[in-house]
Design a protein around this motif. Structure first.
Motif, PDB file in Angstrom:
ATOM      1  N   LEU A  12       0.825  -1.211   0.000  1.00  0.00           N
ATOM      2  CA  LEU A  12       0.000   0.000   0.000  1.00  0.00           C
ATOM      3  C   LEU A  12       0.861   1.263   0.000  1.00  0.00           C
ATOM      4  N   VAL A  13       1.926   1.252   0.798  1.00  0.00           N
ATOM      5  CA  VAL A  13       2.823   2.410   0.863  1.00  0.00           C
ATOM      6  C   VAL A  13       3.553   2.585  -0.477  1.00  0.00           C
ATOM      7  N   PHE A  14       4.018   1.482  -1.047  1.00  0.00           N
ATOM      8  CA  PHE A  14       4.691   1.527  -2.349  1.00  0.00           C
ATOM      9  C   PHE A  14       3.737   2.031  -3.431  1.00  0.00           C
ATOM     10  N   ASN A  15       2.490   1.593  -3.364  1.00  0.00           N
ATOM     11  CA  ASN A  15       1.463   2.037  -4.302  1.00  0.00           C
ATOM     12  C   ASN A  15       1.260   3.551  -4.222  1.00  0.00           C
ATOM     13  N   GLU A  16       1.283   4.094  -3.009  1.00  0.00           N
ATOM     14  CA  GLU A  16       1.163   5.541  -2.833  1.00  0.00           C
ATOM     15  C   GLU A  16       2.369   6.275  -3.428  1.00  0.00           C
ATOM     16  N   GLY A  41      -4.141   1.133  -9.601  1.00  0.00           N
ATOM     17  CA  GLY A  41      -4.198   0.424  -8.322  1.00  0.00           C
ATOM     18  C   GLY A  41      -4.408  -1.069  -8.502  1.00  0.00           C
ATOM     19  N   SER A  42      -5.262  -1.441  -9.450  1.00  0.00           N
ATOM     20  CA  SER A  42      -5.531  -2.866  -9.702  1.00  0.00           C
ATOM     21  C   SER A  42      -4.297  -3.573 -10.244  1.00  0.00           C
ATOM     22  N   ILE A  43      -3.611  -2.928 -11.184  1.00  0.00           N
ATOM     23  CA  ILE A  43      -2.386  -3.518 -11.746  1.00  0.00           C
ATOM     24  C   ILE A  43      -1.314  -3.649 -10.670  1.00  0.00           C
ATOM     25  N   MET A  44      -1.178  -2.618  -9.851  1.00  0.00           N
ATOM     26  CA  MET A  44      -0.203  -2.662  -8.761  1.00  0.00           C
ATOM     27  C   MET A  44      -0.527  -3.779  -7.774  1.00  0.00           C
ATOM     28  N   ALA A  45      -1.812  -3.966  -7.487  1.00  0.00           N
ATOM     29  CA  ALA A  45      -2.233  -5.013  -6.547  1.00  0.00           C
ATOM     30  C   ALA A  45      -1.877  -6.404  -7.081  1.00  0.00           C
ATOM     31  N   HIS A  96      -6.832   8.403  -4.054  1.00  0.00           N
ATOM     32  CA  HIS A  96      -7.865   7.677  -3.310  1.00  0.00           C
ATOM     33  C   HIS A  96      -8.340   6.460  -4.108  1.00  0.00           C
ATOM     34  N   SER A  97      -8.605   6.685  -5.394  1.00  0.00           N
ATOM     35  CA  SER A  97      -9.068   5.597  -6.253  1.00  0.00           C
ATOM     36  C   SER A  97      -7.998   4.516  -6.370  1.00  0.00           C
ATOM     37  N   GLN A  98      -6.753   4.922  -6.574  1.00  0.00           N
ATOM     38  CA  GLN A  98      -5.668   3.955  -6.716  1.00  0.00           C
ATOM     39  C   GLN A  98      -5.474   3.168  -5.425  1.00  0.00           C
ATOM     40  N   PHE A  99      -5.557   3.839  -4.288  1.00  0.00           N
ATOM     41  CA  PHE A  99      -5.399   3.178  -2.989  1.00  0.00           C
ATOM     42  C   PHE A  99      -6.497   2.149  -2.769  1.00  0.00           C
ATOM     43  N   MET A 100      -7.747   2.569  -2.965  1.00  0.00           N
ATOM     44  CA  MET A 100      -8.878   1.683  -2.673  1.00  0.00           C
ATOM     45  C   MET A 100      -8.929   0.482  -3.610  1.00  0.00           C
ATOM     46  N   TRP A 101      -8.585   0.680  -4.884  1.00  0.00           N
ATOM     47  CA  TRP A 101      -8.600  -0.452  -5.814  1.00  0.00           C
ATOM     48  C   TRP A 101      -7.422  -1.385  -5.561  1.00  0.00           C
ATOM     49  N   PHE A 102      -6.290  -0.850  -5.124  1.00  0.00           N
ATOM     50  CA  PHE A 102      -5.190  -1.725  -4.710  1.00  0.00           C
ATOM     51  C   PHE A 102      -5.642  -2.594  -3.542  1.00  0.00           C
TER      52      PHE A 102
END
Length: 202
Positions: A41-45, A147-151, A78-84
């Motif tokens: 999550l931190v890396f995604n941010e 976010g989805s790709i990162m997840a 926000h969108s990227q975080f929540m979808w991750f």
């Protein structure tokens, strides 16, 4: 005076509650996969911040939100975080958690219900960013895709690279000192903790 806006504003605080929940869970459980999830999550941010500062697309109504820390809006953090969080949790539920043979229907049912709730919250938080004039639809959409790709990438990295290293990491002296543990080989951690606690209490 906009009741819908108030609800969506509170809902958009979801990432903060999730981070606080993760920190609390790590303090009390000290489990390596949970630590890895938070690290993702931190890396995604960090990736979101980098993309924003490369693209530098402004927010739709900069004058409406003068207190926003960054003027760039592509993609929505926000969108990227929540979808991750939602996609990673979905993968964890269906690919990582083992099913119990004695309650297969109920086991699958709660996973389906939880997955629907995760997607619903991610959709509502994404919608709130457009409704509250923080982002455009494209900024929210690309945030969700990123976010989805990162997840997916972080889940694969955790499963294939980190998980085989967890037993070794858990055996480090510093890990033993801080009571950090690896539960990845335990089929059903909730049932395991319940039975161990019940046996110790007798």
């Amino acid at each position: 005076g906009d009741f819908s806006g108030q609800l969506l504003a509170y809902l958009s605080l979801g990432p903060i509650f999730i981070i606080v929940g993760f920190v609390t869970l790590i303090i009390f459980k000290r489990e390596l996969h949970t630590i890895s999830f938070l690290g993702g999550l931190v890396f995604n941010e960090g990736v979101n911040w980098l993309i924003k500062n490369v693209i530098r697309e402004p927010r739709p109504c900069e004058e409406a939100h003068s207190t926003v820390s960054t003027k760039y809006g592509m993609p929505s953090s926000h969108s990227q975080f929540m979808w991750f969080f939602s996609v990673y949790s979905f993968l964890f539920l269906y690919l990582r958690m083992h099913q119990t043979n004695n309650a297969r229907f109920l086991d699958l049912l709660w996973r389906h219900v939880l997955s629907i709730c995760l997607v619903t919250v991610a959709l509502l938080v994404s919608y709130s960013r457009v409704y509250l004039l923080y982002h455009t639809w494209s900024q929210v959409l690309y945030g969700g895709v990123a976010g989805s790709i990162m997840a997916i990438a972080w889940f694969a990295f955790t499963q294939e690279i980190l998980t085989p290293l967890f037993p070794r990491i858990a055996a480090w002296p510093i890990s033993e000192f801080f009571l950090i543990r690896d539960t990845s080989l335990i089929p059903n951690i909730l049932w395991f903790e319940y039975t161990v606690t019940r046996a110790e209490a007798r």
